[in-house]
Design an enzyme around this catalytic site. Structure first.
Site, PDB file in Angstrom:
ATOM      1  N   GLU A 118     -14.762  50.006 -21.686  1.00 17.57           N
ATOM      2  CA  GLU A 118     -14.759  49.823 -23.141  1.00 17.57           C
ATOM      3  C   GLU A 118     -13.383  49.404 -23.646  1.00 17.57           C
ATOM      4  O   GLU A 118     -13.264  48.549 -24.507  1.00 17.57           O
ATOM      5  CB  GLU A 118     -15.172  51.139 -23.825  1.00 17.57           C
ATOM      6  CG  GLU A 118     -14.997  51.092 -25.333  1.00 17.57           C
ATOM      7  CD  GLU A 118     -15.398  52.392 -26.034  1.00 17.57           C
ATOM      8  OE1 GLU A 118     -15.820  53.342 -25.370  1.00 17.57           O
ATOM      9  OE2 GLU A 118     -15.278  52.424 -27.281  1.00 17.57           O
TER      10      GLU A 118
ATOM     11  N   ASP B 249      -9.337  59.046 -26.616  1.00 14.66           N
ATOM     12  CA  ASP B 249     -10.603  58.396 -26.292  1.00 14.66           C
ATOM     13  C   ASP B 249     -10.467  57.308 -25.239  1.00 14.66           C
ATOM     14  O   ASP B 249     -10.442  56.126 -25.587  1.00 14.66           O
ATOM     15  CB  ASP B 249     -11.202  57.787 -27.571  1.00 14.66           C
ATOM     16  CG  ASP B 249     -12.589  57.237 -27.335  1.00 14.66           C
ATOM     17  OD1 ASP B 249     -13.137  57.475 -26.256  1.00 14.66           O
ATOM     18  OD2 ASP B 249     -13.127  56.568 -28.240  1.00 14.66           O
TER      19      ASP B 249
ATOM     20  N   GLU C 230     -18.554  62.030 -34.594  1.00 15.30           N
ATOM     21  CA  GLU C 230     -18.853  60.671 -35.055  1.00 15.30           C
ATOM     22  C   GLU C 230     -20.175  60.606 -35.809  1.00 15.30           C
ATOM     23  O   GLU C 230     -21.005  59.729 -35.589  1.00 15.30           O
ATOM     24  CB  GLU C 230     -18.843  59.700 -33.874  1.00 15.30           C
ATOM     25  CG  GLU C 230     -17.480  59.652 -33.179  1.00 15.30           C
ATOM     26  CD  GLU C 230     -17.329  58.564 -32.128  1.00 15.30           C
ATOM     27  OE1 GLU C 230     -18.323  58.232 -31.467  1.00 15.30           O
ATOM     28  OE2 GLU C 230     -16.203  58.051 -31.994  1.00 15.30           O
TER      29      GLU C 230
HETATM   30  O1  GCW Z   1     -15.274  55.814 -27.082  1.00 13.27           O
HETATM   31  C1  GCW Z   1     -16.127  56.091 -28.151  1.00 13.27           C
HETATM   32  C2  GCW Z   1     -17.042  54.933 -28.201  1.00 13.27           C
HETATM   33  C3  GCW Z   1     -18.409  55.263 -28.727  1.00 13.27           C
HETATM   34  C4  GCW Z   1     -18.927  56.457 -27.959  1.00 13.27           C
HETATM   35  C5  GCW Z   1     -17.994  57.627 -28.198  1.00 13.27           C
HETATM   36  C6  GCW Z   1     -18.414  58.865 -27.427  1.00 13.27           C
HETATM   37  C7  GCW Z   1     -21.161  56.915 -27.264  1.00 13.27           C
HETATM   38  O2  GCW Z   1     -16.441  53.922 -28.948  1.00 13.27           O
HETATM   39  O3  GCW Z   1     -19.218  54.132 -28.536  1.00 13.27           O
HETATM   40  O4  GCW Z   1     -20.253  56.775 -28.303  1.00 13.27           O
HETATM   41  O5  GCW Z   1     -16.714  57.302 -27.769  1.00 13.27           O
HETATM   42  O6  GCW Z   1     -17.874  59.064 -26.344  1.00 13.27           O
HETATM   43  O7  GCW Z   1     -19.249  59.607 -27.888  1.00 13.27           O
END
Ligand code: GCW
Length: 702
Positions: free
Chosen positions: A394, A366, A293
């Protein structure tokens, strides 16, 4: 007790509670439910003993006489160093469960009784005391105890996604509890409370800052602050770790780059590690999100994850530190996102130093409401792997929705990878049972903030609690954990326990139903991940951040084809699971649309078409939340008014949100299926166009 609590409640006198005491409320007990201890023996300066006295004082109204003369029933709390302990339990036996394990045993000598809480180490002693106190609080203490426990994972660690400016990424319980701007001058008493709460459930480590880390955390200024937090947590046997930014040598050290194979870069990290350990001698190590990311990493210099991780591991090694290197990597390439972590990491198996452990999210995408387990579990055998679970919700309604996650985590931990025979569950592949590595570990992304009740929703505390309990012993059932937690957090009254426990146990499946049933995933609104936006298209945005990439709805059907004729993600699983997932007939229906693109009129096992089943699932989720509301309203006599009304009002939000999810998804997918929503089902109450206009004010939800 039952009668008394009911009467008090009936006249509305249960004292208001804000939830700040978590499961450590130590409610005053009737004399008959307290163990008949007459005196306390042990090292008065030990934290374990102090913790016991504190709890006892609260539960009984007075302290237990230390060294008192009435020897009828002695409670003896001590390690191997204690002579009285050694007299009652053989050293060898006590060494067996290790320094974090413990034995609790009642020994009878004539008409005298001794209950011993003993361990080979101070940490184990503390855990043993909390076990005893838990038994007392939940009404499970018996006069004849024989318990031996030891943790299943060595490292049971929270990951805080807390930023240095006090905000928390994906945090829904207020600002960060780490008040960096007040340190070093002011040390919040919350740090101790935090340590106690974690120790009480066996958590022994914490990463203080966000994996999206800024280099600043490694400045001297911050390290001095970290030291002060570490000092507060140490008495409770919690070690501190930090997330680091891979570019720190360049950003902080002024080096030309952060290439892990450059000697001056490696030297910079060595020096930094030396500095950290001078300040915090028992520092745990680093957590690293690299080349993920947009964050920097070894691949920026053409190096592998192993080369990056090993360079850091070498710097930490002389001090006994470890590197937790995350496998959460994916790029907007042609390759199915669900396959990418496996593709990148499998070829590196066996190349990592022995003080590196790869941290893998439970699912391959995720933290979705439901995912299959990540295929790295079981498959990557020459490298230590640690599961990463998300305690913060989340993707499950933030702190507005009541979703008990132990059920999800159990499904994951008990998934059979089939990579190492019939018993190769994810748990057995990671806890040292089947694969032997120097360290076993499990991480949970914390849901803790400055809110009075720590976690936003009163019931979200249960997820923090459950993470600790499962990390300690993943063979506990979700039900046992819910029951323990409810007893300590609310009441031992059966009339409350049974229905509320059932609500908790069904709550995850309920959320899956109203959000993403049958294997649907990632159809969340852009960026904030709260509500539904299956239609979301943002010109120029990464396709793998957009819902249509995942649901692929068309006139023909819906779902992601990950079979051998699709992205072939199924092949990353060990046989026979790969074949099971690959076949439309044998793929579990809960994961159907994760692995298959399925026609709308496909017949499900119950005879319904896929479209009808989808409709029933969404509606079922809505009805289940309504049932939670009805159930909770009946619980009013058993809960103080403050917590009762807060939970009641969040259930109202959850109920409205469930309808929002159902209407948005069914009305949108109906534009493809062209089929009627089964006539027995409650009709949508929104217009699709109206739902498409909803743009959330995130501040309100954070
Ligand atoms: O789930 C995603 C989230 C990000 C997060 C990323 C990760 C900390 O939307 O906010 O960043 O994963 O786990 O690195």
């Amino acid at each position: 007790m039952l009668v008394i609590s009911f009467c008090i409640a009936a006249i509305g006198q249960l004292a208001a509670e804000d939830g700040s005491r978590l499961w450590l409320r130590f409610q005053p007990q009737e004399k008959s439910t307290l163990p008949p201890f007459t005196r306390l023996r042990g090292d008065a300066s030990s934290v374990a003993l102090k913790e016991f006295q504190h709890a006892w004082q609260e539960m009984s109204g007075s302290s237990l006489p230390e060294n008192g003369s009435d020897r009828t029933h002695t409670l003896l709390i001590g390690t191997l160093k204690n002579r009285e302990v050694r007299k009652l339990i053989k050293s060898k036996e006590l060494q067996e469960p290790g320094i974090e394990g413990y034995i609790i045993r009642t020994v009878e000598q004539g008409n005298r009784r001794t209950t011993v809480v003993a361990s080979a180490g101070e940490a184990g002693l503390l855990y043993g005391v909390y076990h005893l106190v838990r038994h007392i609080q939940t009404g499970h203490f018996s006069n004849k105890v024989e318990i031996t426990e030891q943790p299943r994972y060595d490292l049971r660690i929270l990951n805080h996604w807390d930023n240095l400016n006090g905000t928390v990424e994906r945090g829904y319980a207020g600002y960060s509890i780490w008040q960096w701007d007040k340190l070093p001058g002011e040390i919040s008493p919350l740090y101790r409370e935090y340590a106690r709460a974690n120790a009480s459930i066996g958590i022994n480590a914490t990463v203080l800052n966000n994996v999206n880390a800024t280099p600043d955390i490694l400045t001297k200024e911050y390290l001095e602050k970290v030291k002060l937090i570490a000092d507060e947590l140490r008495p409770f046997h919690i070690k501190v770790y930090l997330s680091i930014n891979f570019s720190s040598p360049k950003e902080l050290g002024g080096l030309e780059n952060s290439d892990p194979l450059q000697p001056e870069v490696a030297q910079w990290w060595k020096n930094k590690a030396d500095e950290i350990y001078r300040i915090i001698p028992d520092f745990g190590g680093f957590l690293v999100k690299a080349n993920s990311e947009g964050l920097p990493g070894p691949q920026d210099y053409g190096r592998t994850h192993a080369e990056g991780a090993n360079m850091l591991a070498d710097a930490l090694k002389p001090h006994g530190g470890i590197v937790m290197w995350r496998a959460f990597v994916y790029n907007p390439t042609e390759e199915d996102r669900a396959k990418q972590a496996y593709s990148e990491f499998m070829p590196l198996d066996g190349q990592f130093r022995d003080n590196v452990i790869i941290q893998v999210k439970n699912g391959p995408v995720d933290f979705q409401p439901r995912e299959p387990f990540s295929p790295l579990f079981g498959a990557m055998q020459q490298t230590a792997l640690m599961p990463e679970l998300q305690i913060t919700q989340e993707y499950l309604g933030f702190s507005n929705h009541l979703v008990y996650l132990a059920t999800q985590w159990k499904e994951f931990l008990e998934s059979n990878t089939h990579c190492l025979g019939d018993e190769s569950t994810v748990a057995n592949c990671t806890d040292g049972t089947l694969l032997s590595h120097p360290l076993t570990a499990i991480a949970g992304v914390a849901n803790i903030g400055l809110d009075d009740n720590w976690s936003g929703h009163h019931f979200a505390q249960a997820n923090w609690y459950a993470f600790g309990r499962l990390a300690w012993d993943h063979t506990l059932t979700a039900e046992e954990i819910a029951e323990e937690w409810l007893r300590m957090t609310f009441t031992n009254d059966q009339a409350f326990l049974e229905p509320v426990r059932e609500m908790m146990l069904s709550s995850w499946e309920t959320a899956v139903n109203y959000m993403m049933p049958l294997g649907l995933h990632h159809i969340f609104a852009w960026d904030h991940h709260y509500g539904p936006e299956p239609w979301c298209e943002i010109p120029g945005a990464r396709p793998d951040w957009l819902p249509p990439y995942y649901h692929n709805a068309s006139k023909e059907g819906i779902g992601f084809d990950r079979t051998t004729s699709g992205s072939n993600a199924v092949s990353q699983y060990c046989s026979p699971l790969s074949e099971t997932y690959n076949n439309l007939e044998t793929c579990p229906e809960e994961l159907l649309l994760w692995f298959h693109h399925v026609p709308w009129d496909h017949r499900m096992k119950n005879g319904r078409t896929l479209w009808d089943e989808l409709s029933y699932r969404y509606d079922g989720g809505v009805q289940q939340v309504r049932d939670f509301q009805k159930l909770w309203d009946r619980m009013e006599p058993y809960v103080d008014s403050e917590r009762f009304s807060q939970v009641q009002s969040r259930l109202r939000i959850q109920s409205r949100d469930a309808v929002w999810w159902k209407d948005a998804c069914l009305l949108y997918f109906q534009t493809f299926s062209g089929m009627p929503i089964p006539y027995e089902i409650e009709r949508p109450v929104h217009e699709l166009e109206e739902l498409k206009q909803i743009k959330l004010d995130l501040k309100h939800h954070n």
